[in-house]
Design a protein around this motif. Structure first.
Motif, short mmCIF file in Angstrom:
data_model
loop_
_atom_site.label_atom_id
_atom_site.label_comp_id
_atom_site.label_asym_id
_atom_site.label_seq_id
_atom_site.Cartn_x
_atom_site.Cartn_y
_atom_site.Cartn_z
N UNK A 71 11.65 6.50 -10.71
CA UNK A 71 12.79 5.97 -11.43
C UNK A 71 13.27 6.94 -12.51
N UNK A 72 12.44 7.93 -12.85
CA UNK A 72 12.84 8.97 -13.78
C UNK A 72 12.60 10.32 -13.10
N UNK A 73 12.21 11.34 -13.82
CA UNK A 73 12.03 12.68 -13.24
C UNK A 73 10.89 12.78 -12.25
N UNK A 74 9.67 12.40 -12.61
CA UNK A 74 8.55 12.71 -11.71
C UNK A 74 8.49 11.78 -10.49
N UNK A 75 7.81 12.31 -9.47
CA UNK A 75 7.49 11.51 -8.28
C UNK A 75 6.11 10.89 -8.47
N UNK A 76 5.87 9.83 -7.74
CA UNK A 76 4.54 9.21 -7.65
C UNK A 76 3.92 9.61 -6.33
N UNK A 77 2.64 9.90 -6.35
CA UNK A 77 1.87 10.13 -5.12
C UNK A 77 0.98 8.92 -4.93
N UNK A 78 1.29 8.05 -3.95
CA UNK A 78 0.43 6.91 -3.68
C UNK A 78 -0.90 7.41 -3.10
N UNK A 79 -2.00 6.82 -3.55
CA UNK A 79 -3.33 7.25 -3.09
C UNK A 79 -3.95 6.18 -2.21
N UNK A 80 -4.34 6.57 -1.04
CA UNK A 80 -5.03 5.65 -0.13
C UNK A 80 -6.47 5.46 -0.59
N UNK A 81 -6.98 4.27 -0.38
CA UNK A 81 -8.34 3.94 -0.80
C UNK A 81 -9.37 4.86 -0.14
N UNK A 82 -9.15 5.21 1.13
CA UNK A 82 -10.10 6.08 1.84
C UNK A 82 -10.16 7.46 1.20
N UNK A 83 -9.02 7.99 0.76
CA UNK A 83 -9.00 9.30 0.12
C UNK A 83 -9.68 9.23 -1.24
N UNK A 84 -9.44 8.17 -1.98
CA UNK A 84 -10.12 7.99 -3.27
C UNK A 84 -11.64 7.93 -3.06
N UNK A 85 -12.07 7.25 -2.01
CA UNK A 85 -13.50 7.16 -1.72
C UNK A 85 -14.08 8.53 -1.39
N UNK A 86 -13.32 9.35 -0.65
CA UNK A 86 -13.79 10.70 -0.30
C UNK A 86 -14.03 11.56 -1.53
N UNK A 87 -13.16 11.43 -2.53
CA UNK A 87 -13.30 12.27 -3.72
C UNK A 87 -14.14 11.60 -4.80
N UNK A 88 -14.53 10.35 -4.58
CA UNK A 88 -15.38 9.65 -5.54
C UNK A 88 -14.66 9.25 -6.82
N UNK A 89 -13.33 9.08 -6.72
CA UNK A 89 -12.53 8.66 -7.87
C UNK A 89 -11.53 7.62 -7.42
N UNK A 90 -11.20 6.70 -8.29
CA UNK A 90 -10.22 5.68 -7.94
C UNK A 90 -9.96 4.72 -9.07
N UNK A 91 -10.64 4.96 -10.18
CA UNK A 91 -10.44 4.10 -11.35
C UNK A 91 -9.26 4.60 -12.17
N UNK A 92 -8.56 3.70 -12.79
CA UNK A 92 -7.47 4.08 -13.68
C UNK A 92 -8.01 5.01 -14.76
N UNK A 93 -7.32 6.12 -14.96
CA UNK A 93 -7.74 7.12 -15.95
C UNK A 93 -8.55 8.27 -15.39
N UNK A 94 -9.13 8.12 -14.18
CA UNK A 94 -9.85 9.23 -13.55
C UNK A 94 -8.87 10.38 -13.32
N UNK A 95 -9.23 11.59 -13.76
CA UNK A 95 -8.35 12.74 -13.54
C UNK A 95 -8.64 13.36 -12.18
#
Length: 90
Positions: free
Chosen positions: A57-81
């Motif tokens: 809705x403004x300048x940046x785009x959002x990248x939606x993250x699939x749960x399986x990809x979050x599981x692969x990288x071991x991150x998925x909590x709000x605030x995880x970089x």
């Protein structure tokens, strides 16, 4: 036809809005030359993905993250970089 990209973003995972889990890619509209949805190929935390970057809705785009990809990288909590590397515009 695809177009090569080489852009890296470090962003915090967010959980709000239209997507349950996503990251905001600041400066992406300037990089991509559009504020429209864009199909891309890249890596998240070193793991490959194909996705469509969505408008925030403004300048940046959002990248939606699939749960399986979050599981692969071991991150998925709000605030995880996470590191997002865009390699190709599809």
């Amino acid at each position: 036809m695809s177009e090569p990209l080489d852009a890296t973003f470090v962003a915090a995972i967010e959980k709000d809005g239209a997507f349950p889990t996503f990251v905001t890619l600041d400066g992406s509209a300037d990089l991509l030359g559009t504020r429209r949805p864009v199909k891309v190929r890249g890596t998240l935390g070193g793991h490959p993905f194909d996705a469509t970057l969505m408008l925030s809705g403004t300048d940046p785009h959002w990248l939606p993250l699939r749960a399986a990809l979050c599981a692969q990288i071991g991150k998925g909590q709000s605030g995880d970089e996470v590191e997002v590397r865009l390699l190709e515009r599809l």
